[in-house]
Design a protein around this motif. Structure first.
Motif, PDB file in Angstrom:
ATOM      1  N   ASN A  75       0.848  -1.171   0.000  1.00 59.55           N
ATOM      2  CA  ASN A  75       0.000   0.000   0.000  1.00 59.55           C
ATOM      3  C   ASN A  75       0.888   1.227   0.000  1.00 59.55           C
ATOM      4  O   ASN A  75       1.854   1.311   0.763  1.00 59.55           O
ATOM      5  N   VAL A  76       0.564   2.175  -0.848  1.00 62.17           N
ATOM      6  CA  VAL A  76       1.454   3.318  -1.032  1.00 62.17           C
ATOM      7  C   VAL A  76       1.612   4.127   0.253  1.00 62.17           C
ATOM      8  O   VAL A  76       2.719   4.524   0.609  1.00 62.17           O
ATOM      9  N   PHE A 118       3.690   2.272   2.655  1.00 62.11           N
ATOM     10  CA  PHE A 118       5.052   2.324   2.118  1.00 62.11           C
ATOM     11  C   PHE A 118       5.726   3.620   2.536  1.00 62.11           C
ATOM     12  O   PHE A 118       6.849   3.614   3.051  1.00 62.11           O
ATOM     13  N   LEU A 119       5.019   4.743   2.377  1.00 57.11           N
ATOM     14  CA  LEU A 119       5.598   6.034   2.725  1.00 57.11           C
ATOM     15  C   LEU A 119       5.923   6.128   4.212  1.00 57.11           C
ATOM     16  O   LEU A 119       6.963   6.661   4.601  1.00 57.11           O
ATOM     17  N   PHE A 167       3.049   9.832  -5.843  1.00 56.85           N
ATOM     18  CA  PHE A 167       2.004   8.956  -5.315  1.00 56.85           C
ATOM     19  C   PHE A 167       0.635   9.629  -5.374  1.00 56.85           C
ATOM     20  O   PHE A 167      -0.378   8.967  -5.596  1.00 56.85           O
ATOM     21  N   TYR A 207      -2.567   8.203  -7.047  1.00 57.63           N
ATOM     22  CA  TYR A 207      -3.803   8.020  -6.273  1.00 57.63           C
ATOM     23  C   TYR A 207      -4.972   8.647  -7.016  1.00 57.63           C
ATOM     24  O   TYR A 207      -6.069   8.090  -7.068  1.00 57.63           O
ATOM     25  N   PHE A 266      -4.980   3.410  -2.706  1.00 56.70           N
ATOM     26  CA  PHE A 266      -3.554   3.392  -2.378  1.00 56.70           C
ATOM     27  C   PHE A 266      -2.947   2.021  -2.608  1.00 56.70           C
ATOM     28  O   PHE A 266      -1.776   1.807  -2.391  1.00 56.70           O
ATOM     29  N   PHE A 313      -1.332  -1.209  -4.257  1.00 57.15           N
ATOM     30  CA  PHE A 313      -0.427  -1.398  -5.393  1.00 57.15           C
ATOM     31  C   PHE A 313      -1.164  -1.929  -6.617  1.00 57.15           C
ATOM     32  O   PHE A 313      -1.018  -1.414  -7.716  1.00 57.15           O
ATOM     33  N   ILE A 322      -3.576   0.449  -8.249  1.00 57.82           N
ATOM     34  CA  ILE A 322      -2.838   1.516  -8.946  1.00 57.82           C
ATOM     35  C   ILE A 322      -2.262   0.969 -10.247  1.00 57.82           C
ATOM     36  O   ILE A 322      -2.316   1.611 -11.298  1.00 57.82           O
ATOM     37  N   LEU A 367       9.240  10.019  -9.655  1.00 59.32           N
ATOM     38  CA  LEU A 367       9.747   8.823  -8.978  1.00 59.32           C
ATOM     39  C   LEU A 367      11.261   8.733  -9.111  1.00 59.32           C
ATOM     40  O   LEU A 367      11.963   8.385  -8.159  1.00 59.32           O
ATOM     41  N   GLY A 422      12.283   0.506  -5.097  1.00 62.17           N
ATOM     42  CA  GLY A 422      11.232   1.449  -5.427  1.00 62.17           C
ATOM     43  C   GLY A 422      11.135   1.674  -6.931  1.00 62.17           C
ATOM     44  O   GLY A 422      10.050   1.664  -7.506  1.00 62.17           O
ATOM     45  N   PHE A 463       7.811   0.531  -8.623  1.00 64.19           N
ATOM     46  CA  PHE A 463       6.860   1.555  -9.046  1.00 64.19           C
ATOM     47  C   PHE A 463       6.976   1.890 -10.529  1.00 64.19           C
ATOM     48  O   PHE A 463       5.974   2.171 -11.164  1.00 64.19           O
TER      49      PHE A 463
END
Lengths: 608, 306
Positions: free
Chosen positions: A67-68, A71-72, A117, A121, A127, A129, A132, A151, A194, A198
């Motif tokens: 999940n973004v 992740f953050l 992100f 979103y 959120f 993965f 998305i 990114l 990442g 991503f």
């Protein structure tokens, strides 16, 4: 607002990165038992263990969450904990300074990530993965390009690609050595994770220039990293610059994979990504090892300045051996692991050059040549690093009184140096394992792809007979070297042990030896267009006729700092000073600001 | 059969390699109107060194002792990697053309370390210069490998060992490889094997502390490396088919041409050596930059298919 799920994702890509984290963190943790003892107070040691635990845990979670937002959160925890570890020596002015640069840079990177992100979103309304990923299929090209660039800057800052590398050589050496090893070995690899997760997995490579851009940045990182490393005499800073270089080599593989993905060449993209990831795990191992060795040297001598070391191979024979193994691996010498992955990367370039058409062929060939130059310069740098630190006679009392480090430290280094050898010899098995990881990351079906002839021989060009067998190579080297040694023993003549030839003067001492600065002089001159060296010689005279001593000083100009970061900082401070004018400290004024802001908001809400 | 081939090839290299150096020295002396030592002088030197005891610096560690063996084993490994007598190299599964580049760097790495090991400034100087030159050689060599391999669609050394059409790209890459060879075998204008002047020596400075059998091993490795490089140039620019017929007349002609190719390369090296002056160290960067540019031209030619 959707519910945030904390599901973990254990696909091959995540498992691979978990494996890398484990491989480096375990020996480093073992090493830290001996390293911390005597260096810090008991309370500090306990703190170091707690921080280490949180650090490792957050890195592990970064690579498995799905999940973004989550992740953050873990990304941020990882950055903050590593900041605390960088400033762990809180009495040291340099550590504080390095920590400051680090935390500012890493947050700039995170800001870019958040922006990327947010855009993701917005198109997915989720959120997660996978959702998305699905939404990104429908995203238009322009948005994809923007997300990709955001990114790249965000993760590039963490990975330390040039010119965003500025924090890396400052922060990595200042942390305690086992943390340097984990930061250089593993933490910067989460940025590569990442990029793969991503950009390749979720966003999907959209056009060829993405790959080309990454390749160009990678080549620049390689060369800049290694040239700066050559100029460095601080053992740990030298290693940190090599991290910049090796991130470049890893990104060469990743960039190639992106390039081939956009051209729809499945075999080549898988193969390039294998090369990149192979170098990633190799770099984690040997850089981890080298930092641990550098830490041992520091622990034993109390200095990291190579010019004050020397002769340590006799005082610390095991550390010297471990460092030599690491140095050979990073210089891509056969049969160790660095050699295999650089060979694979060169092969990826070559295979690509056969398949693509026109100018792209030349571009790939030149990139490959730059990789070759990098490995040549890296070899030179490690001849310097090992030769000046460990060989010949001690250059100061620091080195004279060194003693071999304790058991737990040697155990940590031993595990990593064994892995260095194993990952070189077991190349075929590693490649097969990595093929699965790359299949997962790119979504390419691996059916019918084979990268090896049998269990011992790599064959990246199916249909032709270009092979590499590290095991066979090792056997050949051992047999031939052994035969030479036997012959040598047969004609046994006595060897006389005597002084080094000193041109008939007094006995040679440490002060007569070649220094690290002298060693790197040819490079300093050859790359003077980039390094802009500055030197000053001064005669200190007693009288007009008698020169008492010479003072000699040489620097290189840190052009990124001087021409990019210093002007930016200047501008930031200037604008801050300007802004200060509206903050005179009067509460009445502040209240009026609030009132005006409120009015403007009301107008804004009504109007739009 | 395969083992026999490997041993035969090793013996060939060990037996013939010193001769090339003797030949080059002889040609150089004759051009300078001197008589010079015999063509077999390198063999006499090796025999002399082998029968002598050696002096080892007390500063030296085990690196100094193992370096000659690492050097000779890596050089011999390179020697069995290339196809000499038959089309496929006896050990072609061990590595390819790219691997050859890395194998050479293994021996060099240890020799450069051994040079630093004795604590003599000469050693450090030699080590620094050698690594400087070799790191600049690397990209040019990589481009040569690329241009050759692009034409034959494989990085296998056996791919270009047979008779092949001579293209522009082959010629240009052979010239680039020739320049690289001059740098790698420490010849004028990059280095000078004949001098022990501290300002100019590179390879000789590195091995200054070696004596006796260790020195003999290092010298041997240098001869073999030189022969390998000559052989590669010859293979690129004078392609020759593998020996298939058993007719005596043809076999003899084949053998003669086979040896003549390498001797032609040796003669050209000698001619270059007597006709140019040694460069300053920092000019070497330009010299190798030229090799790099030639490499790029070779790659471009290979792409254009000429």
């Amino acid at each position: 607002m959707e519910k945030i799920n904390f599901n973990l994702l254990f696909d091959p890509l995540s498992l691979f990165f978990l494996g890398v984290i484990f491989i480096v963190c375990l020996p480093s943790a073992i090493y830290s038992i001996g390293y911390l003892k005597g260096e810090y107070s008991r309370a500090k040691i306990a703190l170091a263990w707690i921080l280490l635990l949180i650090f490792v845990l957050s890195m592990g979670l970064v690579v498995v969450v799905s999940n973004v937002l989550v992740f953050l959160v873990f990304w941020e925890i990882m950055s903050l904990v590593s900041y605390f570890l960088v400033v762990f020596d809180d009495k040291n002015e340099k550590s504080i300074q390095a920590g400051l640069i680090y935390i500012v840079m890493t947050h700039i990177g995170t800001a870019f990530l958040i922006a990327a992100f947010m855009i993701m979103y917005k198109s997915a309304n989720s959120f997660d993965f996978l959702s998305i990923k699905n939404a990104c299929q429908l995203m238009d090209g322009q948005t994809k390009n923007i997300v990709f660039l955001l990114l790249l800057v965000g993760f590039g800052t963490k990975a330390g690609i040039v010119p965003l590398h500025i924090w890396l050589p400052a922060a990595h050496p200042q942390a305690p050595s086992h943390i340097s090893s984990i930061m250089s070995g593993v933490m910067i690899k989460t940025a590569i994770y990442g990029i793969i997760r991503f950009v390749i997995f979720i966003l999907g490579v959209h056009s060829a220039w993405w790959g080309i851009l990454v390749l160009i940045l990678a080549v620049i990182s390689c060369l800049v990293g290694v040239v700066y490393a050559l100029m460095e005499h601080d053992l740990k800073r030298l290693l940190a610059y090599h991290s910049v270089e090796n991130i470049g080599i890893i990104l060469l593989g990743v960039g190639l994979a992106m390039f081939f993905l956009s051209l729809n060449m499945p075999y080549l993209s898988i193969f390039s990504l294998i090369a990149g990831l192979y170098h990633l795990v190799n770099h984690a191992i040997f850089k981890g090892l080298l930092f641990l060795c550098a830490g041992s040297v520091y622990k034993a001598t109390g200095t990291r300045d190579m010019e004050k070391l020397g002769g340590l191979i006799k005082k610390m024979p095991q550390t010297a051996l471990f460092f030599l193994i690491g140095a050979m691996a990073i210089s891509a010498l056969p049969p160790l692991n660095g050699f295999v992955s650089e060979w694979l990367t060169l092969q990826a370039f070559f295979l690509g050059a056969i398949k693509v058409s026109g100018a792209a062929k030349l571009f790939l060939a030149v990139c490959a040549a730059m990789l070759a130059l990098t490995s040549g310069l890296a070899a030179a740098c490690f001849v310097k690093a090992f030769g000046i630190t460990f060989l010949a006679q001690p250059r100061s009392s620091f080195a004279l009184n060194a003693k071999e480090v304790g058991f737990s430290m040697r155990l940590g280094m031993f595990i990593l140096s064994t892995l260095t050898v194993v990952f070189g010899l077991a190349a075929v098995f590693v490649v097969r394992l990595l093929a699965k990881v790359c299949g997962c990351a790119t979504g390419i079906d691996l059916n019918g792809m084979s990268f090896s002839l049998n269990n011992f021989i790599l064959n990246p060009q199916p249909g032709t007979s270009a092979y590499l067998s590290p095991l066979m190579l090792t056997l050949t080297l051992v047999v031939l070297g052994g035969a030479g040694f036997v012959l040598y023993r047969i004609f046994n003549r006595k060897a006389t042990i005597y002084n080094t030839w000193d041109c008939g003067y007094y006995k040679l001492g440490g002060r007569n030896e070649y220094t690290a600065t002298a060693f790197s002089k040819p490079f300093r001159i050859a790359f003077s267009f980039f390094l802009l060296p500055y030197r000053k010689t001064q005669k200190i005279r007693e009288s007009f006729y008698h020169v008492k001593s010479f003072a000699y000083e040489t620097h290189t100009t840190p052009i990124f700092k001087k021409y990019i970061y210093d002007p930016t900082l200047d501008w930031v401070f200037k604008s801050a000073k300007f802004m200060r004018k509206i903050q005179p400290g009067s509460i009445h004024l502040y209240i009026s600001y609030i009132f005006v802001a409120l009015l403007l908001l009301i107008v804004f809400m009504q109007r739009f | 059969m395969k083992i026999l081939m490997i041993i035969l090839q090793l013996i060939l290299f060990i037996a013939a390699a010193p001769f090339l150096s003797g030949l080059i020295a002889k040609i150089k002396n004759n051009i300078r109107l001197r008589q010079g030592p015999s063509i077999f002088q390198p063999y006499y030197n090796l025999a002399k060194l082998f029968s002598k005891g050696e002096v080892v610096s007390q500063t030296a560690s085990w690196i100094f002792w193992v370096a000659p063996f690492v050097l000779i084993s890596s050089t011999l490994a390179a020697a069995v990697l290339i196809p000499v007598l038959i089309l496929a190299s006896p050990m072609h599964q061990m590595g390819d053309f790219l691997a050859l580049v890395f194998i050479f760097s293994l021996g060099r790495f240890f020799l450069a370390l051994a040079a630093l090991d004795t604590g003599s400034s000469f050693g450090g100087m030699g080590s620094s210069r050698e690594m400087f030159i070799s790191s600049l050689v690397e990209p040019a060599l990589c481009l040569v490998v690329f241009s050759i391999s692009l034409q034959f669609n494989s990085t296998d050394i056996s791919a270009f060992s047979g008779m092949h059409a001579l293209s522009v790209s082959c010629i240009v890459s052979a010239i680039a490889l020739f320049l690289i060879t001059i740098a790698e075998t420490s010849r004028v204008p990059v280095d000078n094997q004949e001098t022990h002047l501290e300002l100019t020596m590179v390879h000789e400075a590195m091995i200054l502390e070696y004596s006796g059998r260790s020195l003999a091993i290092i010298e041997m490795a240098a001869y073999i490396k030189q022969m390998i490089l000559f052989f590669l140039i010859a293979q690129i620019i004078f392609p020759i088919a593998a020996l298939e017929t058993v007719e005596p007349a043809q076999t003899i002609f084949w053998l003669l041409w086979y040896l003549a190719r390498i001797i032609i390369i040796a003669i050209s090296v000698a001619l270059v050596e007597v006709s140019v002056a040694k460069m300053r160290l920092f000019r070497v960067a330009d010299f190798l930059g030229f090799a790099f540019v030639l490499g790029i031209i070779a790659v471009v030619c290979a792409i254009l298919g000429v």
